[in-house]
Design an enzyme around this catalytic site. Structure first.
Site, short mmCIF file in Angstrom:
data_model
loop_
_atom_site.label_atom_id
_atom_site.label_comp_id
_atom_site.label_asym_id
_atom_site.label_seq_id
_atom_site.Cartn_x
_atom_site.Cartn_y
_atom_site.Cartn_z
CD GLU A 11 -4.05 -5.67 2.72
OE1 GLU A 11 -4.96 -4.90 3.12
OE2 GLU A 11 -2.87 -5.54 3.04
CD GLU B 87 -3.19 -1.02 1.97
OE1 GLU B 87 -3.09 -0.27 2.95
OE2 GLU B 87 -4.18 -1.73 1.75
#
Length: 418
Positions: free
Chosen positions: A350, A239
């Site tokens: 995710e 991320e």
């Protein structure tokens, strides 16, 4: 987990033809308590994903039924069909799995990782058999749920004992390697995920913080260690956010080159974009264009896979129990079109939601779409199991009792493949 706050709400319009209402493609067309239209638009048919949710699937010709309500711990029979507008993909995605978290505990979104807060999912971590049994969980997921991939998050600081640019710490890497080897022993693919948000203690890699050389040193060592393991998958970074995407792409290029030059010449490598890897922003924020320029040393893009995340709650943060969207219209459909046009593939590493009916509905629909488009989507990895306990809002950790495990309702209803 994804901290993006750009909500993507599912558009659920109803078309009327004559006196009878018709549902749009991918819209809901049935299920317990459903009072809306049950007829699907031409070219699609109503397929049941679970007793509470049926969906208009393009190209589908039959209506399937679930063997049980989705809240139970046993296995659901889920519908699969082939879209007439995409290549045949009836076999579904190649990879399905779960994040086995714990070595990343203590990491925050500014890239600070407090190593004393690491809570490894290794049952015998301290010799007392009182830590979470991540390897046992993976064995259950493989044997009982048909899963084929696990993502193993870890903090950069943990691996080098807080020595930026230094060698892998022998004690730390030996502990983390126990989890990797446990994963490999099951025949699964194992993603080594550096969970630092493109940062080290607040500084952005290659953008005023750690240098690219310091970051590539880490990856050169990891690639050298696992060069002979064809099922180790290199997840460059978790991320990235608020980075200059073109500068970040140059960093990613240096990492890819370093991994390949270290002897890991053919393994999968994940390429993460900006904005918390949001699948919905991957094209619009420039990540797709910038990362498309990243290549192997020979100029090819073989096994360089775009790495995206997407949650299903109201603000896409992965912090709420309830889900509000299946992410198809706002993320996965436009991304699938772009991937096909550019002959590339992505993996969703995710995704998650609470163990509640709204998430079972939306997650099953999202997974169904990925399976329908497996020519461009390699798979999905749920968040999260490992060291998370039953109180965590997005827990996917199974409950163990002796030699048996019971899945959460979201896993058993949507993520499991058996």
């Amino acid at each position: 987990m994804n901290k993006s706050v750009a909500p993507l709400l599912l558009a659920a319009s109803i078309l009327y033809g004559g006196a009878a209402a018709q549902q749009t493609v991918w819209g809901q067309c049935g299920g317990i308590g459903w009072s809306g239209p049950t007829n699907c638009a031409p070219g699609s048919a109503c397929s049941t994903l679970n007793p509470y949710y049926a969906q208009c699937i393009p190209g589908a010709t039959t209506i399937t039924t679930s063997t049980r309500p989705p809240s139970g711990p046993t296995t659901t029979t889920r519908a699969t069909s082939t879209s007439s507008s995409t290549p045949p993909t009836s076999s579904g995605v190649r990879f399905a799995g779960v994040n086995i978290a714990g070595f990343d505990f203590g990491c925050t979104t500014d890239g600070t990782c407090v190593t004393s807060k690491v809570y490894p999912p290794l049952k015998n971590f301290t010799g007392s058999n009182n830590y979470p049994d991540g390897i046992g969980q993976m064995q259950h997921f493989v044997n009982d749920d048909g899963m084929t991939i696990f993502r193993l998050p870890v903090g950069w600081q943990y691996l080098v004992n807080n020595n930026l640019g230094g060698n892998l710490d022998s004690t730390s890497i030996s502990k983390y390697d126990q989890l990797v080897q446990g994963c490999l022993s099951l025949g699964a693919y194992c993603i080594v995920d550096i969970h630092n948000y493109a940062r080290w203690n607040g500084g952005i890699i290659g953008q005023g913080g750690p240098t690219n050389a310091q970051f590539t040193s880490l990856w050169s060592q990891l690639a050298s260690k696992y060069a002979s393991q064809s099922r180790v998958w290199f997840g460059i970074m978790n991320e990235p956010h608020d980075v200059n995407i073109n500068t970040w792409a140059a960093t990613v290029q240096e990492v890819v080159t370093a991994i390949r030059n270290a002897g890991a010449t053919s393994q999968f490598i994940s390429l993460p974009g900006n904005d918390w890897q949001s699948a919905g922003a991957f094209i619009s924020d420039g990540s797709a264009a910038a990362l498309s320029q990243v290549t192997n040393p020979d100029g090819s893009t073989t096994n360089l896979i775009f790495d995206v995340h997407k949650y299903l709650d109201s603000d896409n943060s992965g912090t709420h129990a309830e889900c509000t969207t299946n992410n198809i219209d706002g993320a996965f459909s436009p991304l699938a079109t772009w991937l096909r046009q550019n002959n590339r593939q992505a993996i969703l590493t995710e995704t998650g939601g609470g163990n509640v009916q709204s998430c079972i509905q939306d997650m099953c629909q999202q997974i169904q779409y990925l399976n329908q488009n497996s020519d461009v989507y390699l798979g999905y990895v749920g968040w999260g199991a490992g060291s998370f306990d039953s109180t965590y809002v997005l827990t996917e950790t199974p409950t163990g009792s002796g030699n048996s495990w019971t899945d959460t309702s979201l896993v058993s209803s949507c993520l499991a493949r058996k």
